[in-house]
Design an enzyme around this catalytic site. Structure first.
Site, PDB file in Angstrom:
ATOM      1  N   CYS A   1      42.949  41.151  32.216  1.00  0.00           N
ATOM      2  CA  CYS A   1      43.794  42.203  31.656  1.00  0.00           C
ATOM      3  C   CYS A   1      44.815  41.633  30.677  1.00  0.00           C
ATOM      4  O   CYS A   1      45.185  42.279  29.696  1.00  0.00           O
ATOM      5  CB  CYS A   1      44.484  42.977  32.774  1.00  0.00           C
ATOM      6  SG  CYS A   1      45.360  41.931  33.948  1.00  0.00           S
TER       7      CYS A   1
ATOM      8  N   HIS B   1      49.028  43.067  37.173  1.00  0.00           N
ATOM      9  CA  HIS B   1      48.146  43.640  36.158  1.00  0.00           C
ATOM     10  C   HIS B   1      48.922  43.794  34.858  1.00  0.00           C
ATOM     11  O   HIS B   1      50.089  44.202  34.854  1.00  0.00           O
ATOM     12  CB  HIS B   1      47.633  45.003  36.643  1.00  0.00           C
ATOM     13  CG  HIS B   1      46.790  45.727  35.631  1.00  0.00           C
ATOM     14  ND1 HIS B   1      45.566  45.253  35.227  1.00  0.00           N
ATOM     15  CD2 HIS B   1      47.002  46.875  34.935  1.00  0.00           C
ATOM     16  CE1 HIS B   1      45.049  46.091  34.329  1.00  0.00           C
ATOM     17  NE2 HIS B   1      45.912  47.079  34.142  1.00  0.00           N
TER      18      HIS B   1
END
Length: 1351
Positions: A177, A479
């Site tokens: 990510c 994330h």
């Protein structure tokens, strides 16, 4: 995630409909338009028109309204139902929808045509109907006017359809990510994207796979032109030189930015883009020190690519409120005074000085890193600072530029920017990153370049925010995603991996972090929160602000690349279309020659006919050379129940899509390629029939025939079923008995003629046994009948392969002599015929057994007389072959006397034959013997299935069944009236006697089926090996099974062991004699090894020698047998001769001890008076340490504690050997006193620490002085952090006054090499430092393993 009610847009016409009832509609897509069919749920007001329902469904599933039908699916056959009218204005209530209940609908094809998929144009999407989201991994918002939600079932179409925003996402490979966020930011930067497009790749000069700029070009082209929702980044990461494991490593996005820019600069050398990174991202600052006495200032110019901003100053409890405040703190100077005074070149002395940084030039693209990750030195953990820090949409940097007069300034070394470095080196002032320099180090050739005047800089230092890279999570992981403003429409978007959606300025403000109030230092230290981590601003300069290149402005090579990627995507789309219309179903076929069920996967287009599918399956199963094509057909098949559901007569030209019910991801049935002989006719299988496999039973022959398949209906009666079977197998129905096996060993006699098959428990596939005879067995109760016993035996019989012991030369010769005397191999009847003839030397099996019995009786009497005469001589055999007193005078043996004498000869005169190589920790092959003795009572082809006498008549078996071992048929007579028990009669949890409490053989208590016959061994099994194929009732006990094997092994069951062989060829001994063979299954293998089997209450024990000061402290010695109730001293007495004979150890009983072994750790010392099972827990395959003592045993009581001490000498950098210290209590003071006694160190100077890990707790001498927890503040040893409660703990100690040796670099390196070699040999790590994170690297040559020494 279900979108909140407040985020949904409600049409005006139902704005006030909150109180009306709602209708829950569950719609299942049953068409073949998509690879995976969706299931959606709508919760609608009851007044919603049916027309509106169709519109909402169309929006949800992505179909064009009017190209599909909706039919009821509430358990009703959809084929009989008329579809709903998609133009109807009826309300759902009027259309028979039920409020408050689940209303199931099926989405079907309209007029036989599949629904048309809606191809969305990004420019036509109404912004007002798009649901906004921010945060990690959101779901796409709903498009519609109702409060509804999509089911969690995965839809492949969500990947294929482009986002409503018009932008394309990036697929997260696993933990990439951070990479996706940076790539999307670079893609949305016009100046970077346009410059990248202008660079042209030369395929002749470089491999496209390893070219980072080329793969970025391809990725950007796909992001701009692809019609997919998200694209892969694997080609880009492959160009980095990464493998799949890198996808599972999460890294810092700012670190990636620096490393990737460095890699691009290296790739762009000597090109037009060589200085692109510096032109866009590089700024300059001045690092200065000014003397406060004379005003002299020394300085140097540094360059940077990003500015690291501290969230909270070190030691402070208050965070900076804004980016502007953090920037001011960044350039705030500090005073160097006291011990930190600065040596002034002009004053020629140390003076107070001011040290700081000044910005001289800001880049076009300004990158700010918010340093949210910190290290807590109290807890020694990384933490994330979630404090609130605001940042403006427009940032004025003019207040931070250097405006001081530079006339009196000079550089430290005479060159303006000598030693200049980028942000990575500058950032090292704020972090402890001492790894490999992964940033960009450049030489500035414009050393004479003049710095721009401050006035010129100030006029154009307004920056606009366009990218916020957000981290959601904690310091342990999280994330990344990016919020980016498009310069095309000034709209903010959230790029969250494959999801792209519109967001607002309010969503950006949510990334500022925690509350604005005062927060403590440890507040939210380990909390998971979502906040901005990296900010990118662009200078507002109309002259430089670029726009994205239009398609017609692309360079020619980019136009070619766009066309190439478009063709590849179209090709992929066509392939997907083929895949979407291909039926994939399991295919089975019973090979007509090999009779082996084959399995494959049939992939056939839905428009292919059945005949074409048969031909494809025919070739797939390689039957061209075996059987003609017209002798094959495909039928519907249920592999789980082995059931043929239906055949397809007359449908040979029907498309497979119709036959299989459409293209589906999975089918609830399979296909079988059925074959027939040329003279046979295929049977018709109709839906609704059940398949019955009929086994015919012959009571006289006691056989069960192979099955014959018949098909019946569940509504047929038992009488009708008998007549059906009678026609199939030609047996009279009047005397027919049918037994249904519903599940394993569940036999049910079908005795009620009028009962239907369904009532009797028939299902799709069934198994029945049929017997039709006129015997009296018909009149007996079923469970007492011969039929039931035969079927019961059939259900419980398993086939085992038994490997008999390897033949010794003597045994092999005697076997050959028996074969010559008895003739060549033949059946039992032939041998019995020979008995009647006048051949002098031939003997029947009975005669051999009688002779064996008499000789064994004599041998047993002689042994008893020797014992009465006081003969105390003992056999020199190994522990596995102790002489066991057994009443052989009354117990018959299955072995011949010659073999018995051979066994005695081997046991007494050749003990080496029974010794195996030394073994380590493995529990496999617990016995130590490799030689064996075999008995050949029967020739190699004989079976113990029947017995014969001189008249060649079969001896009747006990219950009329067809097999019985010779041993068990004679044992009853031999053991009549004799009670026999083992030495220990108490119950035992580990092993069991072969005899019950009354002395009766357990094998006699219940007859169990046993049949053994020679089996041809595979090649490579070696000469001298002999295999048996044994059919045996798995309910037989291990004891009875061993007794049945006695005639084949040639020794009593107490003199051999049974090992079960597993799939990995590991062997484990089966020792629980009273357990059955129920855990065995067909075709399991068993190995028989000679050696004394365990008696009741006995355990096999592995004995290891403990050598505390050897490099390998654990050495295997031998296997021994310990018994329940035996004292430790008794076991030591039995070990002494075994140690002398097998290991060459001459030990007296008081010069060694036994102690507990846990893995490789020595434990409790066993005292001589301890009793096994009472004081010491013992189990199968137990392990103990044998430790040779230097002197008299010091351990006399269980209250004492024996620890192993080792002195550390820091002045010599060495460890002394182990010394045992015996303590009378767990007192730390006593431990210090004993250590002082043995070492001569003054009591007050003793420091000690507990060793770590498994024995011998090795640790590098370079680490021991600081890594161990020295001198713990405790008074007893049995508390934290020591927890020393048992013998065997390792204690290191030292003299605290002894100074640590100072090592030169050469000495340290040499010692490190020695220690590394030593610890690797012993299997211990060099240090106990925690695992280091893997460094982020990009390999310019695409070869990650080029230099293994780095990292």
């Amino acid at each position: 995630m279900v979108p909140g009610e407040e985020n949904q847009l409600v049409p005006k016409e139902i704005e006030n409909a909150a109180e009306e009832p709602r209708v829950l509609c569950i719609i299942q897509d049953t068409t073949n338009s998509k690879t995976v069919n969706e299931r959606i749920t709508l919760n609608l007001p009851a007044s919603t028109p049916v027309r509106k329902l169709f519109e909402d469904v169309a929006n949800k599933v992505g179909y064009i309204n009017g190209t599909f039908d909706l039919v009821w699916g509430n358990g009703i056959n959809t084929a009989d139902m008329a579809p709903l009218d998609h133009t109807s204005d009826k309300s759902l209530l009027d259309a028979n929808f039920e409020p408050g209940k689940k209303n199931f609908l099926h989405l079907t094809d309209k007029d036989g045509e599949q629904p048309q998929i809606l191809l969305e144009d990004s420019g036509s999407v109404d912004d007002s109907v798009h649901d906004r989201f921010i945060g990690p991994l959101p779901r796409e918002g709903s498009v519609g006017s109702t409060s509804d939600y999509v089911s969690q079932s995965y839809s492949y179409s969500s990947i294929l359809n482009k986002s409503e925003t018009g932008y394309v996402g990036l697929v997260n490979q696993a933990m990439t990510c951070y990479l996706n966020s940076l790539l999307q930011t670079l893609f949305m930067t016009p100046e970077f994207r346009n410059a990248l497009y202008k660079w042209e790749f030369e395929e002749s000069e470089e491999d496209p796979v390893t070219s980072i700029p080329y793969q970025l070009q391809r990725l950007f082209v796909l992001l701009q032109t692809s019609k997919k929702r998200a694209i892969e980044t694997t080609d880009v990461t492959r160009s980095f030189g990464w493998d799949s494991s890198e996808a599972w490593q999460q890294h810092d996005v700012q670190e990636l930015c620096r490393v990737m820019f460095d890699a691009l600069e290296q790739k762009w050398k000597q090109t037009e883009q060589a200085d692109l990174i510096n032109e866009l991202y590089q700024g300059k600052l001045k690092d200065y020190v000014r003397c406060l006495e004379c005003g002299y200032e020394g300085w140097r110019i540094d360059t940077y690519l990003d500015i690291p901003l501290v969230i909270r100053p070190y030691g402070s409890s208050q965070a900076f409120a804004s980016v502007e405040e953090a920037l001011h703190a960044f350039i705030q100077p500090e005073i160097l005074d006291g011990p930190n005074q600065y040596f002034c070149e002009r004053c020629k002395k140390k003076c107070d000085a001011r040290k700081g940084l000044r910005f001289l030039h800001f880049p076009y693209l300004l990158t700010l890193q918010l340093k949210r990750f910190d290290f807590d030195y109290t807890t020694m953990h990384r933490i994330k600072l979630n404090d609130r820090m605001t940042f403006p949409e427009e940032l004025d940097m003019s207040t931070f530029i250097d405006v001081e007069d530079e006339t009196e300034s000079c550089t430290d070394s005479g060159a303006e920017n000598e030693g200049s470095c980028h942000s990575d080196q500058m950032s090292n002032d704020f972090s402890n990153d001492d790894g490999v320099d992964e940033g960009i180090c450049l030489e500035n050739n414009s050393g004479t370049e003049k710095i721009s005047k401050p006035g010129l800089e100030k006029n154009s230092l307004i920056y606009e925010l366009f990218s916020v890279m957000v981290h959601s999570g904690s310091a342990a992981g999280g994330h990344y995603y990016a919020c980016i403003k498009s310069f095309s429409d000034e709209q903010w978007y959230s790029f969250n991996d494959q999801h792209v959606s519109k967001i607002t300025q309010d969503d950006i403000k949510k990334t500022h972090g925690g509350s604005s109030g005062s927060r403590g230092y440890y507040s939210s230290a380990f909390a998971s929160s979502t906040n901005a981590y990296m900010l990118i601003y662009r200078l507002k300069d109309p002259a430089r602000n670029a726009k994205f290149l239009e398609v017609d402005e692309y360079p020619e090579h980019i136009k070619n690349l766009v066309q190439k990627e478009r063709e590849l995507e179209e090709q992929e789309k066509r392939q997907r279309e083929i895949e979407r219309n291909t039926c994939k179903i399991k295919l089975f076929c019973l090979h007509p020659v090999k009779q082996v069920m084959m399995e494959n996967k049939l992939e056939v287009h839905k428009d292919k006919t059945l005949n074409e599918a048969v031909e494809m399956a025919y070739k797939m199963m390689d039957l061209e050379e075996v059987i003609p094509l017209d002798c094959c057909r495909l039928v519907k098949y249920d592999e789980f129940h082995d059931y043929l559901e239906r055949s397809y007569e007359g449908e040979e030209d029907t498309p497979m899509g119709l036959l299989l019910g459409g293209v589906k991801s999975t089918y609830m049935f399979d296909l079988l390629l059925e074959t027939r002989k040329p003279d046979q006719v295929f049977q018709s299988y109709k839906p609704g029939e059940v398949m019955v496999k009929v086994h015919v039973v012959d009571l006289k022959a006691e056989s069960v025939a192979a099955p014959i398949t018949v098909r019946a209906y569940l509504n047929q009666t038992v009488t009708e079923f008998k007549q059906l079977i009678s026609k199939a197998i030609h047996l009279p129905a009047e005397t027919m008995r049918i037994v249904l096996e519903r599940c394993y060993n569940d036999l049910r006699l079908l005795s009620v003629p009028s009962k239907t098959l369904k009532a009797e428990g028939f299902f799709r596939s069934n198994k029945v046994f049929v017997e039709s005879s006129e015997t009296l067995d018909y009149q007996m109760a079923f469970t007492d009948s011969h039929l039931w016993k035969l079927l019961d035996r059939h259900a419980n019989t398993i086939r085992l392969y038994v490997l008999l012991p390897e033949q010794s030369p003597g045994s092999y010769n005697k076997r050959t002599a028996y074969q010559k005397a008895g003739g060549d191999s033949g059946n039992v009847d032939d041998d019995c015929e020979r008995v009647k003839g006048p051949v002098g030397s031939l003997k029947s099996v009975e005669a051999i057994l009688e002779e064996s019995t008499e000789k064994l009786k004599s041998l047993s009497l002689q042994q008893q007389q020797d014992g009465d005469n006081g003969d105390s001589s003992k056999s020199t055999e190994t522990s596995d072959f102790e002489n066991i007193e057994s009443p052989l005078n009354e117990r018959d043996s299955s072995a011949s006397v010659d073999n018995r004498e051979l066994e005695q000869h081997i046991q007494t005169s050749d003990p080496e034959n029974f010794q195996s190589e030394e073994r380590s920790d493995s529990d496999v092959n617990n016995d130590r013997s490799t030689s064996s003795v075999d008995s050949d009572i029967l020739s190699s082809s004989h079976s113990s299935d029947t017995l014969c006498n001189a008249d060649n008549a079969q001896i009747p078996l006990a219950n009329g069944l067809d097999s019985h071992s010779i041993t068990s048929s004679r044992r009853t007579k031999a053991n009549e009236g004799k009670k026999e028990t083992w030495d220990t009669a108490e119950e035992d949890s580990g092993t069991d006697s072969e005899y019950d409490e009354s002395g009766k053989s357990r094998g006699e208590m219940q007859y169990m089926y046993f049949k053994a016959e020679p089996y041809a061994a595979d090649e490579g099994s070696g000469e001298g090996h002999k295999w048996l194929m044994v059919h045996v009732d798995k309910r037989i006990t291990l004891a009875a099974f061993k007794q049945h094997l006695e005639p084949f092994v040639g020794v009593l069951s107490s003199h051999f062991k049974v090992f079960r062989v597993y799939a990995s060829n590991q062997e484990f001994e089966s020792v629980r004699l009273n357990e059955t063979l129920s855990s065995f299954s067909d075709d399991n293998k068993i190995t028989i090894r000679l050696g004394r089997a365990l008696k009741k209450g006995e355990y096999r024990v592995k004995v290891y020698q403990l050598l505390v000061n050897e490099q390998e402290p654990c050495k295997f010695l031998l296997d021994a047998v310990f018994a329940k109730g035996m004292t430790v001293r008794q076991s030591k007495e039995e070990l002494i001769p075994q140690l002398r004979e097998q290991c060459g150890l001459e030990l007296s009983i008081d010069r060694f001890r036994l102690r507990k072994k846990t893995w490789k750790n020595p434990g409790t010392v066993f005292l001589d008076y301890h009793i096994y099972e009472e004081d010491i827990n013992i189990s199968s395959n137990w392990e103990v340490f044998l430790e040779v003592l230097d002197g008299v045993e010091k351990m006399k009581s269980m209250s004492q504690l024996a620890v192993l001490s080792r002195r550390w000498r820091p002045s010599e950098m060495k460890l002394d050997p182990f010394q045992e210290v015996v303590l009378e209590s767990s007192s730390v003071d006593e431990l210090r006193e004993r250590l002082s006694e043995i070492s001569g160190i003054p009591l007050e100077d003793i420091e000690f620490a507990k060793g770590r890990g498994t024995f011998p707790c090795d640790i590098s001498v370079l680490d021991i002085h600081q890594d161990l927890d020295w001198n713990p503040k405790v008074s007893t040893l049995n508390v934290w952090p020591l927890y020393i409660c048992d013998d065997g703990a390792v204690i290191f100690y030292r003299d605290k006054t002894e100074e640590l040796m100072e090592l030169t670099d050469e000495q340290r390196n040499e010692l490190m090499k020695k220690e590394s070699s030593r610890l690797q040999k012993t299997g211990h790590r060099v240090t106990y430092s925690p695992r280091k994170e893997k460094a982020l690297k990009i390999y310019l040559d695409g070869a990650p393993n080029k230099d293994l020494t780095q990292d």
